[in-house]
Every structure is written in C-alpha cells, then in structure tokens.
Write an enzyme that holds these catalytic residues in place. Sequence first.
Site, PDB file in Angstrom:
ATOM      1  CB  CYS C  83      31.574  41.857  40.765  1.00 35.07           C
ATOM      2  SG  CYS C  83      31.787  40.276  39.965  1.00 35.07           S
ATOM      3  CG  HIS C 332      36.703  41.517  43.928  1.00 32.26           C
ATOM      4  ND1 HIS C 332      35.597  42.328  44.140  1.00 32.26           N
ATOM      5  CD2 HIS C 332      36.494  40.910  42.733  1.00 32.26           C
ATOM      6  CE1 HIS C 332      34.757  42.200  43.106  1.00 32.26           C
ATOM      7  NE2 HIS C 332      35.271  41.347  42.247  1.00 32.26           N
TER       8      HIS C 332
END
Lengths: 349, 132, 385
Positions: C83, C332
Amino acid sequence: MLKPDRPVGIVGYGAYIPRYRLPATEVDRIWTNGQGGTPVREKAVAGPDEDVVTISIEAARNALARAGEVRPSLIRAVWVGSESHPYAVKPTSTIVAEAIGATPYTQAGDWEFACKAGTEAFQAALGFVGSGMARYALVVGADTAQARPGDDLEYTAGAGGAAYLLGPAEESLAVVEGSCSYVTDTPDFWRRAYQRYPSHGGRFTGQPAYFKHIVAAAQGLMAALDRQPSDYTYVVFHQPNVKFPQTVGKQLGFTSQQLAPGMLCNEIGNTYAGSSLLGLTAVLDVAAPGERVLLVSYGSGAGSDAISLLITGAITERQGRAPRTRDYIARRVEIDYATYVRYAGKLIM
Amino acid sequence: MNVAGNWRLQQQRYRLVGEECEKCGTLIFPPRDLCPECEAPAKMPYVFSGQGEVYSYSTIYSPPRGFEEFAPYTVALIRLKEGPMLTAQLTDVESDKVYIGMPVEMVTRKIQGGDEGNPIVYGYKFRPAHLG
Amino acid sequence: MRDVAIIGIGQTEVGEHWETSLRHLALRALQGAMQDAGVTQVDAIYVGNMLSGELAGQEHVGALVADFAGLRGVEAFKVEAACGSGAAALRMGYMAVASGLVNLVAVVGVEKMTDALGPDTTSALALAADGEYEAAQGVTFVALNAMLMRRYMYEYGYSHQDFAPFAVNAHRNGVNNPYAMFRFPITPERFATAPMICDPINLLDSSPICDGAAAVVLAPAEAARALSTKPVRIAASAVGTDTLAIHDRRDPLVLDGAILSTRRAYEQAGVGPQDIDLFELHDAFSIMAVLSLEAAGFAERGRGLRLALEGEIGISGRIPVSTMGGLKARGHPVGATGVYQVVEVVQQLRGEAGANQVPDARLGMAQNIGGSGATVITHILERME
C-alpha cells in the site's frame, strides 16, 4: 494364536475424540419425523478442520506423552488404520510420522480393513516388535466415518481415534498375552472405489457377520490361553451400536460390569477403526495393575482380532500424563443437523 | 497451490520447530536462520512446547480464497510461553469465548482443505489450553 | 544533491470506474499532472502500483503507461511496496531528480481494484502481509489491523466508539473534495451502528476498495519557478522499514518503521512535529491513524486517540489530518494512495484546498504505509515562497 517370541506390550496409549456431538434425535427429526428409534444417544463429529490425519496426530501425541522418555526417532513403524484416509493415494501415516518427529528412518503405512484396520495394524506391530526388528512401533485406529444421509448408519457413524505405542514388555503398562484373528469372506458392508458413502447388507451385518466373527475370535483366543470370561476384569468389543456389544458379551458369558468401562458408543457413536481401540483407552484410563482386558474388534468383510492384555504396575503413573478418554467425551458441543451436514462435508459448495 | 512451498515449511507448521541462537540463547519462531537479537547465524532447531496465550484476536467472516470452508474463524496473535509471538487460527472455540490473555495450546489441524485436485495443508492452530 | 520540487499535480475521482481500465486511469492522472505543470515531455515515469497483476491481470505497467501516454521510449517502470507503492514511486522520482541523473519525472500512482471479485481482492491484499506466516494462516489484512485495534483498546482502556472522530473527520472533509469517493458526512451514531467487518473493525473504521490514479511532475527546484507559478519543494523524503509480520515486532502497538521514517524526514527537513501544518496520514483503518500520530511524534504512546477526541485533528485543530477525506473518505486505491496524499498536500500548500483549506499552510507531511507498517514512507513538502 499369535504370540511373539519376545514379550511385547503397550508402552503408551492415547485417545482423541472431536468436541462436536450430533444427537441421534437430530437425524431422527430430519428423516423420520422423530418417529424412528435411535441406536445411540449421540455421536462425535469432526470439526471442519479435522480429519483422520489430525485425529491420529493428537492421539499419537497423547500416546507418546504417556510413554515418557521414548525418543520418536526410535519408532520404527507408524501405521494408521482407517477407512476414511483423507487421500486415496498418499499415505496418512507419513504425515502423522512427520508431525510426531518419527521421520525419516521409520516404516510408514496405511491399513484398511473396515473397522478393524487399527487392530490389524496393532497385530502387525506385535510381530515387528516381538521379532526384535523394532524397539517401538506406533499404531493408530481412527475414522471420520461416512454415512449416506438418511441411512441407518447416519445415527452412529462417528469420529475419533486411538493410538498405541508398542514396545518391550518390561517398559509396558500392559503386556500382550496373545492375539487371535478370525477372518472369512463375508460381504456385510462395503464401499466401492469412488463411492462417497458405504453400502451394507442390513440385518446380514448381524448374526453371520458381527456376532459370528467376534465370538469365534474371542473363544479361539481364550481357549488358546486357557482363560474364562471371569478371568478378565474388562472386555471391549467393536461398538457399531449399543445393542450388539451387549448381546455378544452375553453370548460369550461376560457381565455388563466387565463391558461398561469400555462402552463409549452411546456417547460418541461408532468410530469405526477407532471404536474398539477407543474402548480400550477408556479401560486403560481406569485399569489397575494385575487386571486383565480382552479386546475384540470387528471389521466388515469380515474379520475379528482378539487381544488379551495384562495390566502392569507401570500404568498408574502414566494414566494422568495425557488427557483421558473421558476428558474428551466430556468436552462436548452439541450441533444440529445443518451444522453436521456442513462439518461432515455433505454440503455441496 | 504451492506444493513445494508448503512442503518446505512442514517442520515448523506440524510441530513448531523453530531455532535457538547458539550465541545469545534467543529462541526464534518463525525460524529465520539469523538471530533477531544479536544477528548471529541461528540454525539450531528448537521445538516449542505449543503453550501460549492470546495477545489479540479477531474473527473473519469474509475469508480469502482457499479458506471459505472454515469461515467464520477466529485468528489470533499468540505469545508462546518461550517468548516468540506467532499468528494462527484458533480452533475448537466459539469466538465469543476468546479473550486477551486466554491460555492456549497448539494442535495440528487442516489449514487449507484444498479442492479435490490439491494437497491438504496441515499446520498449527491453537485451542483453549487443557482441551478448553 | 539537488533540491526537488513538485510542479504539477493530477488525479482522477476515486471510486468504481467500471468504464475505465488501469492504463486509462493512469493516463488521465498523468495527463492532468503534465498539463498542470505545463510540460509535454518527461524524462522518466515511475508508476506506483501494488496489485495490477493480481487484480487487473497486468504487470509491466511502467512501459505500458509510457506507451499509452504517447511517451514511448522514456525510462519507465513500476515501483511496488504494497500500500506504500505510491509514495515509493515518488521516492524513486525524488532520488532520480535529486541525483541529477534525470530532470523531469512523472510519478503516477494507480490501482484498479474493482475488476476482481471480493474473495480475490481479500487474498490479493493479504499479499502485503508475511505470506508464509500470516497470510498462509488465513489471516486477512483487515484482521491484522483488527487485532492491533483490539489490543490498543485493551492496553489503554478505550472503547470502540472512541475511534469515531477519525471517520467523522475524514467524511466531513471528503464532502468538499470533488475527487473523493464518499462525499457525505457521517455522525458518531452512524459509526456506532455500522456493520461489523472484522471485530472490532466496522465498515466505518476501514477505507473502501476502489479505483483511482494520481500523478505529480517533479523538476529540480532551481528550475521549478520558471516552470510553475506555485511550486512546492520536497523538503524531505524518507523511508523506514519494519518486519512484515506483526508477530515479529518489538511491540506490535509501536510502528517502528514509522518512527524511523518520520525521524529521518524531520532531520532532513530540519523541522519537528510542531512545525507541521497538516498531516496526510495513512488512515486505511482508524487504528493505523492512531498509531501513525503516535509514531510521528504528535502524541505519546496510547495518547494518539486523545488528539482526535479533543478535536485536534480537524482543519482548524492542532494537527489537521485527512484534510481532503483521507483514505477513509477520499478512498484507498492501494498503490495510488501515496500519490493522492502528496497531491492533496500540494493543494493545501498552494492554497487550492477550497473549503478544506488549512489556513496559511506552509509545511505539510504525507505518510504512506505499506502493509501493517513494514514500509513507511514520509514526505515533507514546503511551499516555495
């Protein structure tokens, strides 16, 4: 009679029974509107992450815990008897051997003879140890028994297993006095390759199958050892339901007191290859030095193995080294038929 | 299904074989061949007891591929009695019975049942100590 | 080493882009940033992306993006740090320009998550964890964060509801960000009754699965003024790492990687937490926001949640976070997130944040976290006067 040259005994024993219980009334509710009878009160059912491998591993670990100082690398055979090996091809026994640290210099094999696969492995281990080829051999009888939905077998087909570490008599908690096998070609129960569930011959599984073989093996062994039923404190039979072992016990001249300590069927069902061997762990949990046990298995197809044991002074201290059979029975979580269908893999996903 | 990859990890998965640092005595699990405390090579096998306690936990309702058959299941961070921490599933326990600090013991269970064409993966899970 | 500046930004709306593929998302952001910078050519493209292979069936996206952007021939490759991929790509671009090897760099963060089905996405995200010792046990990424959150609550005596201010703040700010996925406010009551995902993490504790792309154009700071009216200097770019597996950490409730990363960033910029005007932190889950605040020095251990409870994380608070919605409300898209954070800090420093403008923002920090804290990349940006 099968009797090794060098005396052999049980150095350690261990039980394992899954925690889930399916009351027979649940099967009755689904298939006969609650109008049928129930051959046992309930049966043990394996959890979704359990199979014959995991059952065998825990039973084997308990057997090793009772054996005390035995190094797993000295075990020369790991043999697992079952009719529900997770793989058709690929041994259960190598996984168990690896998990208990017995690999790599060991014999490993899977045994199959319906519900007596465990006792026949036990007899083979007698030969292995009795001949001096091995100091120790580990045998397991375990099953996660299958039954066609709605079949009579679904009330009883249970899950569980027991493991025995055989070794020199002088290290043993019970010495094997002798053994006897009685085998014929009797097709009372079978499962063809690629079939999901077994088939059976209904009432044919009784007199010409279960009763005939158990009686012959038990009488054969007692005759060879010159023993009477009254010489035994305990007797353990294969337990497909509550009635059969009681009836065969009576036929052979045993009392219900001799039978009771090893009778688990009402609480865990028929654990197939685990059945008589789990009855024996329950007996060993409570046995005292000097007492005798007669064990008679039955496997469809068909045959019986009778084994006579004499308890030694070593037992008292070893009984508490691992969970007792009754501890597992007391660890009970009741499930309904829907949960059972899921856990037993009967739900098509 | 990563057959060789799972096979390679059998010793630690089946019976918690970790390592002991010969230099500083640190016990290591999962094995990493290098002591996390003193950076010395550490390859001496050490078999952990399997006793430990729950450091934290959560229950999974939406499992990743390959774990559907076990859902819902509870996962936990387990602090082993000997020191190291590991991540594992809890088994033989209802999720509402789990608590931080709960004593647990290792059992070997099916981690992935695999579909009909793949091998079964066995490994450590933890259940409440003393059979629960 | 040369100073590096951001001279252009671009982004797509974050959301479910059913009509747009990975490459076209990247393209839109890239073209936006180049347009904003007023350039038609760059020397290199670094694409931050985590799961193009797993979720969009495409690896080798560096050259792909270059080709479809009409920039065939330039240096281009993908940078992956779970991420944290977006900020990792920015870090690569920063190093390339700072070193003098390359002059103009485009950094694109892109992720296309909605082409895959739920369980596949769950499995793919778990690749950020330790494959052999976390993911192999059936642990999901949410579950890892849930275990941290439960332990945090246990050690410091907080209730689940105490985490509400993070989601409430993020949604409040998302309302005014035209690129945000969620543009509606939520109440603490709604937080309290949100569906449970992975106890104690509920739906409003966690960021959504979505698509998106963001981009920036970098140039040497000395050339930036000639190219841009509002250049922003990268005052610090720093990385810290930690164990992939939470169970291997010194203390699971302390993000050592974030402590290292922010300490290095503060040192490079010659500033401290008291100098930071806004902090785009990695609020993939509300517990991560808390642990980041503590690791970055805004609160003592166990006190990060207090900042939020005391109202200090809002636009006018002591340390505004998630000023454009954060991971929670903006969304996200994992490998793109780090670039979105930087784009938003640039918006704030340029004074272009609209209703969410942090007054007189001069110094902004963005922190992008890979996995549960194994890779932590911090950038401090400064308005060039």
